[in-house]
Every structure is written in C-alpha cells, then in structure tokens.
Design a protein around this motif. Structure first.
Motif, short mmCIF file in Angstrom:
data_model
loop_
_atom_site.label_atom_id
_atom_site.label_comp_id
_atom_site.label_asym_id
_atom_site.label_seq_id
_atom_site.Cartn_x
_atom_site.Cartn_y
_atom_site.Cartn_z
N GLU A 5 0.91 -1.24 -0.08
CA GLU A 5 0.04 -0.02 0.04
C GLU A 5 0.89 1.31 -0.05
N PHE A 6 1.76 1.42 0.96
CA PHE A 6 2.60 2.70 1.06
C PHE A 6 3.70 2.49 -0.02
N ILE A 9 1.25 4.19 -2.75
CA ILE A 9 1.21 5.42 -2.70
C ILE A 9 2.16 6.38 -3.13
N PHE A 13 1.21 8.39 -6.51
CA PHE A 13 0.31 9.40 -5.97
C PHE A 13 0.82 10.51 -4.99
N ILE A 26 -0.47 14.26 1.62
CA ILE A 26 -0.57 12.94 1.57
C ILE A 26 0.68 12.66 2.63
N GLY A 27 0.08 11.80 3.57
CA GLY A 27 1.14 11.11 4.56
C GLY A 27 0.62 11.21 5.90
N ASP A 29 -2.89 11.11 8.97
CA ASP A 29 -4.24 10.68 8.99
C ASP A 29 -5.54 11.41 8.09
N LEU A 85 -8.56 10.76 -3.59
CA LEU A 85 -8.70 9.67 -4.59
C LEU A 85 -8.75 8.36 -3.68
N LEU A 115 -3.53 16.69 -5.24
CA LEU A 115 -3.75 15.51 -4.71
C LEU A 115 -3.23 15.49 -3.36
N GLY A 117 -4.80 13.41 -0.70
CA GLY A 117 -5.12 12.43 0.26
C GLY A 117 -5.97 11.31 -0.52
N GLY A 118 -6.14 10.28 0.15
CA GLY A 118 -7.05 9.06 -0.54
C GLY A 118 -7.11 7.90 0.06
N ASP A 119 -7.48 6.87 -0.46
CA ASP A 119 -7.37 5.47 0.34
C ASP A 119 -7.37 4.54 -0.85
N LEU A 120 -6.59 3.36 -0.42
CA LEU A 120 -6.41 2.19 -1.20
C LEU A 120 -7.02 1.11 -0.74
P1 ADP Z 1 -5.36 5.89 7.17
O1 ADP Z 1 -5.19 4.54 7.50
O2 ADP Z 1 -5.10 6.56 8.44
O3 ADP Z 1 -6.46 6.13 6.56
P2 ADP Z 1 -3.75 5.22 5.03
O4 ADP Z 1 -2.80 4.34 5.44
O5 ADP Z 1 -4.88 4.68 4.36
O6 ADP Z 1 -4.25 6.29 6.02
O7 ADP Z 1 -3.00 6.34 3.96
C1 ADP Z 1 -1.79 7.04 4.18
C2 ADP Z 1 -1.97 8.23 3.43
O8 ADP Z 1 -1.88 8.30 2.25
C3 ADP Z 1 -2.76 9.11 4.02
O9 ADP Z 1 -2.27 10.48 3.80
C4 ADP Z 1 -3.82 8.97 2.59
O10 ADP Z 1 -4.55 10.05 2.20
C5 ADP Z 1 -2.84 8.81 1.47
N1 ADP Z 1 -3.48 8.19 0.50
C6 ADP Z 1 -3.92 6.88 0.55
N2 ADP Z 1 -4.24 6.38 -0.76
C7 ADP Z 1 -4.24 7.29 -1.43
C8 ADP Z 1 -4.36 7.45 -2.96
N3 ADP Z 1 -5.06 6.44 -3.47
N4 ADP Z 1 -3.97 8.77 -3.53
C9 ADP Z 1 -3.53 9.82 -2.63
N5 ADP Z 1 -3.21 9.51 -1.34
C10 ADP Z 1 -3.66 8.32 -0.68
#
Ligand code: ADP
Ligand code: MG
Length: 318
Positions: A5-6, A9, A13, A26-27, A29, A85, A115, A117-120
């Motif tokens: 995941e990291f 990112i 991203f 990004i990075g 919470d 995203l 961009l 932040g986001g989630d995967l």
């Molecule tokens: P959390 O578990 O606290 O929600 P994550 O571990 O999912 O955080 O994400 C780590 C960081 O990466 C966060 O700042 C999040 O916004 C960013 N992030 C996660 N997925 C993406 C993505 N697809 N695009 C951009 N940033 C992302």
C-alpha cells in the motif's frame, strides 16, 4: 493492498505541490488546507463494467474521473484546488497504475489541482475522486437561479462525446482526424472551468451537460421553477459530427447525448455582449439555443414546429 500500500502511494500518488494553502498533504491521517472563501465540494465514482469497460486503459480512467469532477465545479463557477482519490483494485498492477496516475496528473496539473489524500482498498475496480474548490461569495452559479425569459446558452459543441462513443462501441478503427476528434471528446473531455468562472455574476443558472442536454436543462427548469423552449437548429454541432453523421443523427446526439461536459447556462438577454466578452480569453464560444418559459417542461422546436427527439435516453459506455 497488504504491504504494498505505502509503496503504491509513494510511487504513483505522492507528488509535491506548489499550493501554499496545502498545510498538510499525503502522509498523515488527514490532509489540511487553508480555505479563503466558500468551499465547493463534489465527488464522482466510476465503477468498472458500469461506467467504463474493464479493459479501458488506466490513463482514460484516471483522466475521466477527475474531468467529471472538474466539470461539476465549473458549473458552480468555482476554482478547483484539491482532490482526494479512493481506489479499489483487485491487485496493484504497475502498468495500470502508471497509466492511471499519468492520466490523472496530466489533468490535475493543467487545472492546478493538488492531490492531498485518498485511500487504497482491495476489491473490484472502483475509482472515486472528491474535488474541493473555492468559489466567490455571492457569485456561485446554481441550477436554481434561472428566470422566465432568460436566454439559454450552451458552450462549445454538443453530441460529439456520444458520437465518439458510438464509433468506439462499433469498433471502427478509422484513425482519420475526424474520427479521432470525436473519440477524444469522449475519452478526454475538456471541462469548462475557466468558462464557468468567467460566467460568475452574469449567468443566472448553470449546469454541466453530463446526462444530455434535455435531462440537464430539465434540472435547471425544475430547480428554477420554470420550463424551456429550445430550437434544435441552433444547437452547436462540430464540423466532425456534421460530416460523419446525418443531420438528424447529429441533432439527436446533441439533444440526448451525455458526457460532453459543456456548460448550459441561462442569462438575461441583455447580457449577450457581456457573455461574448467574458468568454473571449478562453477561446470558447457560447450559443443561444432558446428561452426559459413559464410552462414547465423542456420543449424542442425544429423549423418552428414542436419536435420529438428519437430517444431521450443516454447511450451508455457498455
Ligand atoms: P489511514 O489508514 O490513516 O486512512 P492510509 O494508510 O490509508 O491512512 O493512507 C496513508 C496516507 O496516504 C494518507 O495521507 C492518505 O490520505 C494517503 N493516500 C492513501 N491512498 C491514496 C491515494 N490513492 N491517493 C493519494 N493519497 C492516498
Ligand atoms: Mg486508509
């Protein structure tokens, strides 16, 4: 995405931004931005197999999800600034991710969007973007501001996107310029962001054309408490659309076709010179196509007579 995941990112991203309003990107919470003015927010989801065929190239998916959001902010007269995203994928394929992020960032850079932040997550391919912008107080464009006797305008040209989609769906592999122009209007639509901002304080009501002119103008009418009469012969058609399709097909595409991402707006007839002047820097033209009227509903006229389009439905990608 497990332990990848990291890496995903940071590889695809995490890009630097020059926007000093981004206090934290990004990075962490959550991201933090400093907002000076009304914040305007929109979101759009695209599901594989529903909004695009599963074999669609990643760059098209990345571009279109942001383009749809940009078009919504354009219709509000807001300046796009920050995006999140959320990406659900079966697996993290490098080739797809590289294309996807390039398609996304091409457009993001062009429109000054960071961009932040986001989630995967793992699952069937679904892409959601949320776009944040800043509007001007008392100058937001809405669907509800239309007045009876307003002139109705549309920007650019209508029907190209759905015509391009029909060429793609038929598998027509003609690489001529005209075919390419129409296909690109579907694959890489241009959101009318500067045009929406230019219409602040002039347009009374606005919407972006994502479901088709009839449907979207219908939303303005409903929200504004009125109806509309449009003249089908005044709908702007591109040279490419007129050449590759019959006039009737072209007009039907223009009335019912979705995803042109042009703007439809209404303004006082007195404002026609102001509209022309405001749009000059963007190089985009707006065309008067009819009037708002008291009687609810949207009526089409052709050669002065009421005209029923062949279909009112939106032609889907799949
Ligand atoms: P959390 O578990 O606290 O929600 P994550 O571990 O999912 O955080 O994400 C780590 C960081 O990466 C966060 O700042 C999040 O916004 C960013 N992030 C996660 N997925 C993406 C993505 N697809 N695009 C951009 N940033 C992302
Ligand atoms: Mg998370």
């Amino acid at each position: 995405m497990g332990q990848d995941e990291f890496q995903v990112i940071s590889k695809y991203f995490q890009r630097s931004t020059e926007d000093s309003a981004v206090l934290l990107g990004i990075g962490d919470d959550a991201a933090v931005v400093e907002v000076a003015g009304p914040m305007v927010v929109t979101t759009d989801t695209m599901v594989s197999g529903v909004h695009f065929p599963s074999e669609t190239s990643g760059d098209v998916v990345g571009y279109r999800v942001l383009a749809a959001n940009l078009s919504d902010l354009a219709a509000m007269g807001a300046e796009p600034r920050w995006c999140t995203l959320a990406l659900t994928m079966e697996n993290a394929q490098d080739e797809w991710l590289a294309k996807f992020s390039n398609g996304f960032f091409d457009l993001a850079y062009e429109y000054g969007v960071s961009l932040i932040g986001g989630d995967l997550t793992r699952g069937p391919l679904v892409v959601t973007a949320q776009l944040f912008g800043v509007g001007k107080k008392d100058h937001l464009l809405t669907r509800s501001g239309g007045n009876v006797d307003d002139q109705i305008y549309v920007t650019g040209s209508l029907g190209d996107s759905v015509a391009g989609l029909s060429l793609i769906n038929k598998g027509i592999a003609d690489a001529s310029d005209r075919h390419q122009v129409l296909k690109n209007r579907f694959l890489r639509p241009t959101p009318r962001v500067s045009e929406g901002i230019a219409m602040r304080g002039i347009a009374n009501a606005a919407i972006d054309i994502s479901d088709g002119l009839l449907a979207d103008l219908g939303h303005i009418c409903q929200a504004s408490g009125c109806g509309a009469v449009i003249d089908v012969e005044r709908l702007p058609l591109s040279e490419e659309l007129r050449t590759l399709f019959s006039l009737e097909e072209a007009q039907n595409f223009a009335i019912c076709g979705g995803e042109d991402y042009e703007l439809c707006f209404t303004a006082s007839p007195d404002d026609e010179p102001a509209i022309k002047k405001c749009l000059e820097p963007s190089g985009t033209k707006a065309y008067p196509i009819g009037q708002l009227v008291k009687q609810p509903g949207v009526v089409c006229h052709r050669s002065g007579k009421p005209f029923m389009p062949a279909s009112t439905g939106y032609l889907h990608f799949t």
